[in-house]
Write a protein that holds these residues in place. Structure first.
Motif, PDB file in Angstrom:
ATOM      1  N   ARG A  69       3.180   1.183  -4.615  1.00  0.00           N
ATOM      2  CA  ARG A  69       3.549  -0.100  -4.000  1.00  0.00           C
ATOM      3  C   ARG A  69       2.335  -0.735  -3.332  1.00  0.00           C
ATOM      4  O   ARG A  69       2.076  -1.922  -3.477  1.00  0.00           O
ATOM      5  CB  ARG A  69       4.676   0.124  -2.992  1.00  0.00           C
ATOM      6  CG  ARG A  69       5.161  -1.144  -2.339  1.00  0.00           C
ATOM      7  CD  ARG A  69       6.406  -0.880  -1.520  1.00  0.00           C
ATOM      8  NE  ARG A  69       6.254   0.247  -0.631  1.00  0.00           N
ATOM      9  CZ  ARG A  69       6.067   0.140   0.682  1.00  0.00           C
ATOM     10  NH1 ARG A  69       6.058  -1.020   1.250  1.00  0.00           N
ATOM     11  NH2 ARG A  69       5.935   1.211   1.413  1.00  0.00           N
ATOM     12  N   ILE A  72      -0.367  -1.749  -6.148  1.00  0.00           N
ATOM     13  CA  ILE A  72       0.051  -2.941  -6.896  1.00  0.00           C
ATOM     14  C   ILE A  72      -0.002  -4.173  -5.996  1.00  0.00           C
ATOM     15  O   ILE A  72      -0.484  -5.235  -6.408  1.00  0.00           O
ATOM     16  CB  ILE A  72       1.455  -2.756  -7.489  1.00  0.00           C
ATOM     17  CG1 ILE A  72       1.421  -1.694  -8.577  1.00  0.00           C
ATOM     18  CG2 ILE A  72       1.973  -4.072  -8.072  1.00  0.00           C
ATOM     19  CD1 ILE A  72       2.787  -1.301  -9.081  1.00  0.00           C
ATOM     20  N   SER A  73       0.471  -4.038  -4.782  1.00  0.00           N
ATOM     21  CA  SER A  73       0.463  -5.167  -3.860  1.00  0.00           C
ATOM     22  C   SER A  73      -0.956  -5.669  -3.622  1.00  0.00           C
ATOM     23  O   SER A  73      -1.231  -6.869  -3.715  1.00  0.00           O
ATOM     24  CB  SER A  73       1.103  -4.759  -2.535  1.00  0.00           C
ATOM     25  OG  SER A  73       1.081  -5.841  -1.639  1.00  0.00           O
ATOM     26  N   ARG A 130       4.422  -2.280 -11.952  1.00  0.00           N
ATOM     27  CA  ARG A 130       5.442  -2.830 -11.032  1.00  0.00           C
ATOM     28  C   ARG A 130       6.839  -2.693 -11.610  1.00  0.00           C
ATOM     29  O   ARG A 130       7.771  -2.303 -10.940  1.00  0.00           O
ATOM     30  CB  ARG A 130       5.130  -4.307 -10.758  1.00  0.00           C
ATOM     31  CG  ARG A 130       6.283  -5.111 -10.174  1.00  0.00           C
ATOM     32  CD  ARG A 130       6.110  -5.325  -8.708  1.00  0.00           C
ATOM     33  NE  ARG A 130       6.962  -6.295  -8.091  1.00  0.00           N
ATOM     34  CZ  ARG A 130       8.213  -6.099  -7.722  1.00  0.00           C
ATOM     35  NH1 ARG A 130       8.803  -4.963  -7.989  1.00  0.00           N
ATOM     36  NH2 ARG A 130       8.886  -7.029  -7.089  1.00  0.00           N
ATOM     37  N   TYR A 131       6.992  -3.064 -12.879  1.00  0.00           N
ATOM     38  CA  TYR A 131       8.328  -3.083 -13.482  1.00  0.00           C
ATOM     39  C   TYR A 131       8.669  -1.808 -14.232  1.00  0.00           C
ATOM     40  O   TYR A 131       9.831  -1.572 -14.540  1.00  0.00           O
ATOM     41  CB  TYR A 131       8.468  -4.291 -14.415  1.00  0.00           C
ATOM     42  CG  TYR A 131       8.513  -5.582 -13.642  1.00  0.00           C
ATOM     43  CD1 TYR A 131       9.658  -5.928 -12.926  1.00  0.00           C
ATOM     44  CD2 TYR A 131       7.437  -6.438 -13.605  1.00  0.00           C
ATOM     45  CE1 TYR A 131       9.712  -7.103 -12.200  1.00  0.00           C
ATOM     46  CE2 TYR A 131       7.490  -7.619 -12.885  1.00  0.00           C
ATOM     47  CZ  TYR A 131       8.618  -7.940 -12.182  1.00  0.00           C
ATOM     48  OH  TYR A 131       8.676  -9.097 -11.462  1.00  0.00           O
ATOM     49  N   LEU A 179       3.910 -12.320  -5.516  1.00  0.00           N
ATOM     50  CA  LEU A 179       4.208 -11.015  -6.111  1.00  0.00           C
ATOM     51  C   LEU A 179       3.631  -9.884  -5.267  1.00  0.00           C
ATOM     52  O   LEU A 179       4.273  -8.839  -5.090  1.00  0.00           O
ATOM     53  CB  LEU A 179       3.663 -10.935  -7.541  1.00  0.00           C
ATOM     54  CG  LEU A 179       4.418 -11.706  -8.609  1.00  0.00           C
ATOM     55  CD1 LEU A 179       3.645 -11.695  -9.927  1.00  0.00           C
ATOM     56  CD2 LEU A 179       5.805 -11.134  -8.814  1.00  0.00           C
ATOM     57  N   THR A 183       5.971  -7.176  -3.434  1.00  0.00           N
ATOM     58  CA  THR A 183       5.779  -5.767  -3.757  1.00  0.00           C
ATOM     59  C   THR A 183       5.512  -4.972  -2.487  1.00  0.00           C
ATOM     60  O   THR A 183       6.063  -3.889  -2.287  1.00  0.00           O
ATOM     61  CB  THR A 183       4.609  -5.590  -4.762  1.00  0.00           C
ATOM     62  OG1 THR A 183       4.919  -6.321  -5.948  1.00  0.00           O
ATOM     63  CG2 THR A 183       4.397  -4.138  -5.110  1.00  0.00           C
ATOM     64  N   ASN A 186       8.439  -4.288  -0.673  1.00  0.00           N
ATOM     65  CA  ASN A 186       9.331  -3.461  -1.475  1.00  0.00           C
ATOM     66  C   ASN A 186      10.592  -4.213  -1.885  1.00  0.00           C
ATOM     67  O   ASN A 186      11.695  -3.668  -1.895  1.00  0.00           O
ATOM     68  CB  ASN A 186       9.690  -2.168  -0.753  1.00  0.00           C
ATOM     69  CG  ASN A 186      10.080  -1.069  -1.713  1.00  0.00           C
ATOM     70  OD1 ASN A 186       9.806  -1.148  -2.916  1.00  0.00           O
ATOM     71  ND2 ASN A 186      10.741  -0.053  -1.211  1.00  0.00           N
TER      72      ASN A 186
END
Length: 191
Positions: A69, A72-73, A130-131, A179, A183, A186
């Motif tokens: 998390r 990616i963030s 992310r997905y 995004l 992210t 959360n």
């Protein structure tokens, strides 16, 4: 469906004014054969984004949800900043190898290499992580590339002169920033 739609939108906007879109302009102007150029872009993008998506899926499994998390963030937030830096492409390298590989081969090679470490490739890695859904992300990022690059091949400079690239890059940066924040917070679903 969310992964596909977000991936398509983010990459279509992110590709506007990107070096690979500029490369599409150059190849179209130089070779004046749009079909092999479009097929070359599609081929290079599918190979490149499949590898990037697989890397993203692997990263998602390897890091665990909490570290992932944050990674990616921060990646999305970095992409937001990077979107504000305009790309350039070396016109001389756009047509290298033409005699050996033809229009299709030249397009595949130059697009594949131009995408290495590019914003859209890194976005594909981050979106797949992310997905955690490889096929919808790769299909979405590939469609996004084609939505931005096919008109560049067919309409070239006429489009470039009418589109405000600063605005497009600003919108792209905003989407990446959103995004990143979602992210980090959360938030599981965007829509």
């Amino acid at each position: 469906m969310e992964a596909f739609l977000v991936s398509t939108g983010v990459v279509a906007l992110g590709e506007m004014g990107d070096k690979t879109q500029l490369l599409a302009f150059l190849l179209a102007a130089r070779f004046k054969r749009p079909l092999p150029i479009v097929l070359g872009v599609l081929t290079a993008t599918l190979v490149n984004h499949t590898a990037a998506g697989a890397l993203g899926a692997w990263i998602a499994r390897a890091l665990g949800p909490d570290i992932l998390r944050w990674v990616i963030s921060l990646g999305f937030l970095a992409m937001a900043g990077w979107m504000l830096i305009p790309d350039k492409v070396d016109e001389e390298s756009a047509g290298e190898g033409m005699g050996r590989f033809g229009v299709f081969g030249t397009t595949v090679i130059t697009f594949f290499l131009a995408e290495m470490g590019d914003k859209t490739q890194i976005a594909t890695v981050a979106l797949a992580a992310r997905y955690d859904t490889l096929v919808p992300v790769v299909a979405g990022t590939t469609l996004g590339m084609m939505l931005a690059d096919v008109p560049a091949v067919f309409l070239g400079d006429r489009i470039a002169k009418k589109v405000n690239m600063r605005l497009v890059h600003g919108i792209s940066a905003l989407i990446f920033a959103v995004l990143g924040v979602l992210t980090l917070l959360n938030v599981g679903k965007l829509f």
